[in-house]
Design a protein around this motif. Structure first.
Motif, PDB file in Angstrom:
ATOM      1  N   UNK A  18       0.846  -1.199   0.000  1.00 18.54           N
ATOM      2  CA  UNK A  18       0.000   0.000   0.000  1.00 18.54           C
ATOM      3  C   UNK A  18       0.880   1.247   0.000  1.00 18.54           C
ATOM      4  N   UNK A  19       1.881   1.270   0.875  1.00 18.10           N
ATOM      5  CA  UNK A  19       2.745   2.443   0.980  1.00 18.10           C
ATOM      6  C   UNK A  19       3.516   2.668  -0.321  1.00 18.10           C
ATOM      7  N   UNK A  20       4.011   1.592  -0.930  1.00 20.08           N
ATOM      8  CA  UNK A  20       4.751   1.731  -2.177  1.00 20.08           C
ATOM      9  C   UNK A  20       3.854   2.226  -3.311  1.00 20.08           C
ATOM     10  N   UNK A  21       2.571   1.845  -3.272  1.00 24.34           N
ATOM     11  CA  UNK A  21       1.660   2.248  -4.348  1.00 24.34           C
ATOM     12  C   UNK A  21       1.421   3.749  -4.371  1.00 24.34           C
ATOM     13  N   UNK A  22       1.675   4.423  -3.247  1.00 25.77           N
ATOM     14  CA  UNK A  22       1.469   5.863  -3.175  1.00 25.77           C
ATOM     15  C   UNK A  22       2.707   6.658  -3.592  1.00 25.77           C
ATOM     16  N   UNK A  23       3.818   5.966  -3.832  1.00 29.49           N
ATOM     17  CA  UNK A  23       5.031   6.661  -4.249  1.00 29.49           C
ATOM     18  C   UNK A  23       4.828   7.259  -5.637  1.00 29.49           C
ATOM     19  N   UNK A  24       5.624   8.259  -6.025  1.00 26.00           N
ATOM     20  CA  UNK A  24       5.418   8.959  -7.305  1.00 26.00           C
ATOM     21  C   UNK A  24       5.449   8.030  -8.510  1.00 26.00           C
ATOM     22  N   UNK A  25       4.571   8.311  -9.461  1.00 22.79           N
ATOM     23  CA  UNK A  25       4.520   7.599 -10.738  1.00 22.79           C
ATOM     24  C   UNK A  25       4.675   8.639 -11.850  1.00 22.79           C
ATOM     25  N   UNK A  26       4.237   8.306 -13.055  1.00 18.85           N
ATOM     26  CA  UNK A  26       4.378   9.237 -14.168  1.00 18.85           C
ATOM     27  C   UNK A  26       3.437  10.433 -14.049  1.00 18.85           C
ATOM     28  N   UNK A  97       3.996  14.231  -2.546  1.00 18.72           N
ATOM     29  CA  UNK A  97       4.415  13.582  -3.788  1.00 18.72           C
ATOM     30  C   UNK A  97       3.457  13.922  -4.930  1.00 18.72           C
ATOM     31  N   UNK A  98       2.171  13.918  -4.631  1.00 19.25           N
ATOM     32  CA  UNK A  98       1.194  14.291  -5.655  1.00 19.25           C
ATOM     33  C   UNK A  98       1.405  15.738  -6.103  1.00 19.25           C
ATOM     34  N   UNK A  99       1.738  16.598  -5.138  1.00 18.03           N
ATOM     35  CA  UNK A  99       2.004  17.986  -5.482  1.00 18.03           C
ATOM     36  C   UNK A  99       3.191  18.105  -6.425  1.00 18.03           C
ATOM     37  N   UNK A 100       4.241  17.307  -6.178  1.00 16.54           N
ATOM     38  CA  UNK A 100       5.411  17.332  -7.060  1.00 16.54           C
ATOM     39  C   UNK A 100       5.037  16.877  -8.470  1.00 16.54           C
ATOM     40  N   UNK A 101       4.224  15.833  -8.565  1.00 13.45           N
ATOM     41  CA  UNK A 101       3.834  15.329  -9.888  1.00 13.45           C
ATOM     42  C   UNK A 101       2.911  16.317 -10.592  1.00 13.45           C
ATOM     43  N   UNK A 102       2.013  16.932  -9.848  1.00 19.26           N
ATOM     44  CA  UNK A 102       1.106  17.906 -10.449  1.00 19.26           C
ATOM     45  C   UNK A 102       1.889  19.120 -10.948  1.00 19.26           C
ATOM     46  N   UNK A 103       2.870  19.540 -10.177  1.00 16.75           N
ATOM     47  CA  UNK A 103       3.691  20.681 -10.575  1.00 16.75           C
ATOM     48  C   UNK A 103       4.491  20.355 -11.838  1.00 16.75           C
ATOM     49  N   UNK A 104       4.957  19.117 -11.951  1.00 18.49           N
ATOM     50  CA  UNK A 104       5.772  18.710 -13.103  1.00 18.49           C
ATOM     51  C   UNK A 104       4.984  18.755 -14.405  1.00 18.49           C
ATOM     52  N   UNK A 105       3.664  18.547 -14.319  1.00 22.36           N
ATOM     53  CA  UNK A 105       2.849  18.548 -15.541  1.00 22.36           C
ATOM     54  C   UNK A 105       2.024  19.828 -15.666  1.00 22.36           C
TER      55      UNK A 105
END
Length: 546
Positions: A18-26, A97-105
């Motif tokens: 579960x914890x790993x599934x929340x790590x950053x993806x594409x 982490x979601x914030x980092x991915x959202x910022x990247x796109x």
């Protein structure tokens, strides 16, 4: 028989997964998609933990049972406390982490906190349902095996029970559930294909399929075919933007219902091009379609403006099913594009070399796979076309894989340099087309691929091998915090496919007006400058879509 409760090892691994599934993806995900993914991932972790526990007990030759109920309860209490803390802390970190991915796109980094707090709740429900289903199947296998223990050894009886239940489940999924779903999808797609989008009307122009004098009746073109020809640029639109006289563009489309066989549809496309004057234009582009017969407006319209309407576009429908279903029969897509391109090419090469149009190839997503197969590899790009544009290619694209694997050693897989860049270039943003800084001769071909596009980067090998696109340096829109985990990253990118179109243009599977820039570089129309191409991209990017 000893009744066994939940597996302690399974609970620990479920929490880890579960914890790993929340790590950053594409790509960033909505809370509900993250919850479903986390639940499925946790269930897989529990299953692995339960299997490891069973194997450990079998190797030890005894049942691994705690000596007393109180220590057993204490162990579960300690594990439950640690797991709960891990879930809470990781879920909180995942907001960042979601914030980092959202910022990247290019999205706002904030997420709605109360929605994200529902992620572990939804994940628990999903994991619980999967666990109940698995236990139901285990109970069914034991029920089948129990009477057999009177006839054969216990291990053989339970092996037979498991095999029989597995056979019945697979038969149900393949023979009933999957076929039923596909039947519903096919019926729905067939009905949709007979409709017409709002604002699209039958043309009267003789340069368009379905118009006056056309060999392809309007009602046989399919929904996407009617969108394609009904949304063609007009001479007035082009002249208004360019400031000079223009022609009405040629658009030819042959629908699945227009003719009975693939070869008949391809031959009809050539006849329709001849009727509409397509072989007398400056440029002629063969367009690969996706499963429904769709051609992206951003990939087709720029050619009409760049060449002042002195253009012809031709496409052919091979299915009315969406691409996620059609990909199961990707050979059908390749066969259709090959038949169309070959028919057009055979006619085109009989024309005088000095007067025949530039022959171009185009494909997006599954259409890029189909068109790659049609042109015939690297040699075909240079000998059979005057340029090609492939947008968002898939891992199955044979030419794309060959070019990427053979790139210059110091170039990344997300922007490979092939040879000296004289024939093929890869880009995500306009400046990428200047890499490498060397002469770019013709015929020119371009691959557009976003660093965060899961359609490009998903592949079966992702399950057991770290991909090159996660090496440093990374594409500008891939989070530096993303790491590769066996199987898990494969599953994460599968989930990213569901949100590939839910991000701003220039990221995910959305390429915006980059095809305009690419076509300008590929075809190099007389009198056009990079500034005019940029103005055209801005103009077409602001147009309403059907």
């Amino acid at each position: 028989m000893v009744r066994r409760g939940l597996s302690l090892t399974g609970a620990v691994l479920a929490t880890v997964f579960y914890c790993l599934s929340l790590t950053p993806a594409l790509l960033p995900r909505p809370w509900w998609l993250q919850g479903v993914e986390a639940g499925v991932t946790a269930a897989l972790g529990y299953a692995l933990g339960a299997v490891l526990g069973t194997v450990t007990r079998a190797l030890a030759g005894r049942r691994l049972i705690l000596p007393a109920r109180s220590p057993q309860r204490a162990a579960w209490s300690a594990v439950a406390g640690v797991c709960l803390i891990a879930v809470v802390v990781t879920t909180a970190f995942s907001v960042s982490w979601q914030g980092d991915m959202r910022r990247a796109v290019g999205m706002r980094p904030q997420v709605v906190w109360w929605q994200w707090a529902l992620v572990p709740v939804l994940a628990s429900l999903v994991a619980g349902l999967l666990l109940c289903a698995a236990r139901g199947l285990r109970l069914a296998a034991r029920t089948v095996a129990r009477p057999l223990t009177w006839l054969v050894p216990r291990s053989v009886a339970y092996g037979t029970g498991i095999a029989l239940v597995a056979f019945l489940v697979v038969g149900f999924v393949q023979g009933f559930l999957l076929k039923g779903v596909l039947h519903v999808v096919e019926n729905g797609a067939s009905l949709t294909d007979q409709g017409t989008s709002r604002g699209v009307v039958r043309p009267t122009s003789t340069t368009l399929s379905g118009g006056d004098g056309s060999y392809t009746p309007w009602d046989t073109l399919g929904a996407k075919g009617r969108d394609f020809v009904g949304g063609a640029s007009t001479r007035a639109d082009i002249a208004r933007f360019t400031g000079r006289d223009a022609k009405d563009p040629v658009r030819v489309y042959v629908g699945l219902r227009t003719a009975d066989s693939l070869d008949e549809r391809a031959r009809l496309a050539v006849r329709e091009l001849e009727r509409a004057g397509g072989f007398e234009r400056d440029v002629l582009a063969v367009m690969g379609t996706t499963g429904t017969g769709w051609v992206n407006d951003q990939g087709s319209r720029p050619l009409e403006y760049l060449w002042f309407g002195d253009s012809a576009l031709v496409a052919m429908q091979y299915s009315y099913l969406p691409s996620w279903v059609s990909v199961l029969t990707e050979d059908e897509a390749a066969d259709a594009s090959r038949a169309l391109f070959t028919a057009v090419y055979d006619k085109w090469r009989t024309l005088p070399a000095k007067t025949r149009p530039k022959l171009l190839a185009y494909g997006e997503s599954l259409g890029s796979y189909a068109m790659e197969n049609a042109v015939g590899g690297t040699k075909g790009l240079t000998s059979r076309t005057d340029g090609a544009l492939f947008v968002g290619p898939t891992y199955a694209n044979p030419l794309w894989r060959t070019l990427t694997d053979g790139r210059a050693p110091d170039s990344p897989s997300w922007r490979p340099v092939v040879g000296d860049g004289a024939r093929v270039r890869f880009a995500q943003v306009p400046s990428d087309l200047a890499i490498p800084p060397a002469p770019w001769t013709g015929p020119r071909s371009v691959y557009l691929q976003n660093g965060s596009d899961p359609v490009v980067w998903w592949s079966p090998e992702l399950a057991f091998r770290q991909p090159d696109w996660l090496d440093d340096p990374r594409a500008r829109d891939v989070s530096p915090a993303m790491h590769w985990y066996p199987v898990l990253t494969f599953w994460q990118v599968v989930c990213d496919l569901a949100g590939a179109d839910g991000v701003p243009e220039g990221h995910g599977h959305r390429y915006g007006t980059m095809p305009t820039t690419a076509w300008g570089q590929i075809t190099r129309p007389p009198g056009w400058t990079p500034e005019r191409t940029a103005a055209l991209a801005a103009h077409l990017g602001g147009r309403p879509r059907h």
